[in-house]
Write an enzyme that holds these catalytic residues in place. Structure first.
Site, mmCIF file in Angstrom:
data_model
loop_
_atom_site.group_PDB
_atom_site.id
_atom_site.type_symbol
_atom_site.label_atom_id
_atom_site.label_comp_id
_atom_site.label_asym_id
_atom_site.label_seq_id
_atom_site.Cartn_x
_atom_site.Cartn_y
_atom_site.Cartn_z
ATOM 1 N N GLU A 122 146.352 72.798 51.277
ATOM 2 C CA GLU A 122 147.158 73.377 52.367
ATOM 3 C C GLU A 122 146.912 72.598 53.655
ATOM 4 O O GLU A 122 145.758 72.378 54.042
ATOM 5 C CB GLU A 122 146.757 74.843 52.590
ATOM 6 C CG GLU A 122 147.113 75.739 51.423
ATOM 7 C CD GLU A 122 146.802 77.211 51.673
ATOM 8 O OE1 GLU A 122 146.393 77.562 52.813
ATOM 9 O OE2 GLU A 122 146.957 78.011 50.738
ATOM 10 N N GLU A 189 156.181 77.368 52.133
ATOM 11 C CA GLU A 189 156.064 78.815 51.960
ATOM 12 C C GLU A 189 156.578 79.558 53.187
ATOM 13 O O GLU A 189 156.177 79.277 54.323
ATOM 14 C CB GLU A 189 154.582 79.186 51.699
ATOM 15 C CG GLU A 189 154.394 80.686 51.494
ATOM 16 C CD GLU A 189 153.055 81.062 50.868
ATOM 17 O OE1 GLU A 189 152.285 80.160 50.482
ATOM 18 O OE2 GLU A 189 152.786 82.276 50.774
HETATM 19 O O1 KIV Z 1 148.089 80.321 45.474
HETATM 20 C C1 KIV Z 1 149.305 80.438 45.266
HETATM 21 O O2 KIV Z 1 149.763 81.263 44.456
HETATM 22 C C2 KIV Z 1 150.206 79.572 46.002
HETATM 23 C C3 KIV Z 1 151.685 79.874 45.893
HETATM 24 C C4 KIV Z 1 152.011 81.025 46.740
HETATM 25 C C5 KIV Z 1 152.504 78.698 46.198
HETATM 26 O O3 KIV Z 1 149.790 78.709 46.691
#
Ligand code: KIV
Length: 271
Positions: A122, A189
């Site tokens: 991220e 997201e």
């Molecule tokens: O951890 C997860 O499920 C994610 C999705 C929401 C893309 O990163």
């Protein structure tokens, strides 16, 4: 003579070809062997061993507490179940932000111990060094921009991101930056659909959306949410394809009733 058809594994290159052909990419989360087998056999393109395992599997309120060891355990189970899907594993909070060497070590542990196919991180420009170092070791990286749940204590809420001009511009420049570093795809997201579509048109790598509208190259959801196992999470972007919470509750109630009434087991269910 038995003819067994060899299943062709989806790769990062397959996804890029799909974007070029305009074929949408399907992605769902998986954390355990049995569910991953169902998802893979149903034909899902990408399985994400998401750090949402912290919420869904462990019951934590945020994704922050999950550890690298936990992620490796989940990833090992998912990898053992899949023959076709590309398996991407989240690097958990605290395993890559400190420095790029630590990030590389975390990615290498996931690749070696779980035999995963790629990792997801991220963040944008601020984690460039980590991404570069992981890529240099030959590990494919998926980016993740917009609402990044590992930063929940910075954001304060899970509301839609990048509605304002400044944040939208930053997101666009981060997406281009991740592409220039060599990421093979990006998850966007919970951002406005128009912005997500603009990003998808501005980069050559696939953009996979969650709460980012239909103008992107693919979609991802948390499996437990779309199957209706969790019945207390109902964001606008979520389409529920089943109500397994109700189905499972009914099945379990029937079992309890049968045990109490001595209907189970019957003659044919014993030795
Ligand atoms: O951890 C997860 O499920 C994610 C999705 C929401 C893309 O990163």
């Amino acid at each position: 003579m038995s003819v067994t058809k060899k299943i062709k594994r989806i790769t990062t290159h397959t996804l890029q070809a799909m974007k070029q052909k305009g074929e949408k990419i399907s992605m769902l989360t998986a954390y355990d062997y049995s569910m991953a087998r169902i998802l893979d056999e149903a034909g899902i393109d990408v399985l994400l061993v998401g750090d949402s395992a912290a919420n869904v599997m462990a019951g934590y309120e945020t994704t922050v507490p999950i550890t690298l060891n936990h992620m490796i355990y989940h990833a090992q189970s998912v990898i053992r179940a899949t023959k076709r899907a590309l398996v991407v594993v989240d690097l958990p909070f605290g395993s890559y932000q400190g420095n790029s060497k630590e990030a590389l070590n975390s990615a290498i542990r996931i690749m070696k111990e779980a035999e995963a196919h790629a990792v997801k991180l991220e963040g944008g420009e601020e984690i460039s060094e980590s991404i570069k170092r992981i890529l240099t070791a030959g590990v494919p990286v998926m980016g993740h921009l917009g609402l990044t749940p590992q930063s929940i204590y910075k954001f304060g809420t899970y509301v839609v991101r990048a509605k304002e001009e400044e944040e939208a511009e930053r997101l666009m420049s981060d997406a281009k930056h991740l592409e220039s570093l060599g990421c093979f795809a990006i998850v966007l997201e919970k951002i406005p659909a128009k912005l997500a579509e603009k990003v998808a048109k501005s980069v050559a790598i696939p953009i996979i959306g969650i709460g980012a509208g239909g103008g992107v190259d693919g979609q991802v959801l948390v499996s437990h949410d779309m199957l209706g196992i969790n019945n207390d999470f109902n964001p606008r972007f979520l389409r529920k394809y089943a109500n397994l919470h109700a189905e499972m509750t009914n099945a379990i109630k029937s079992y309890i009733g049968d045990v109490k009434s001595t209907d189970f087991p019957n003659e044919s269910e014993q030795y």
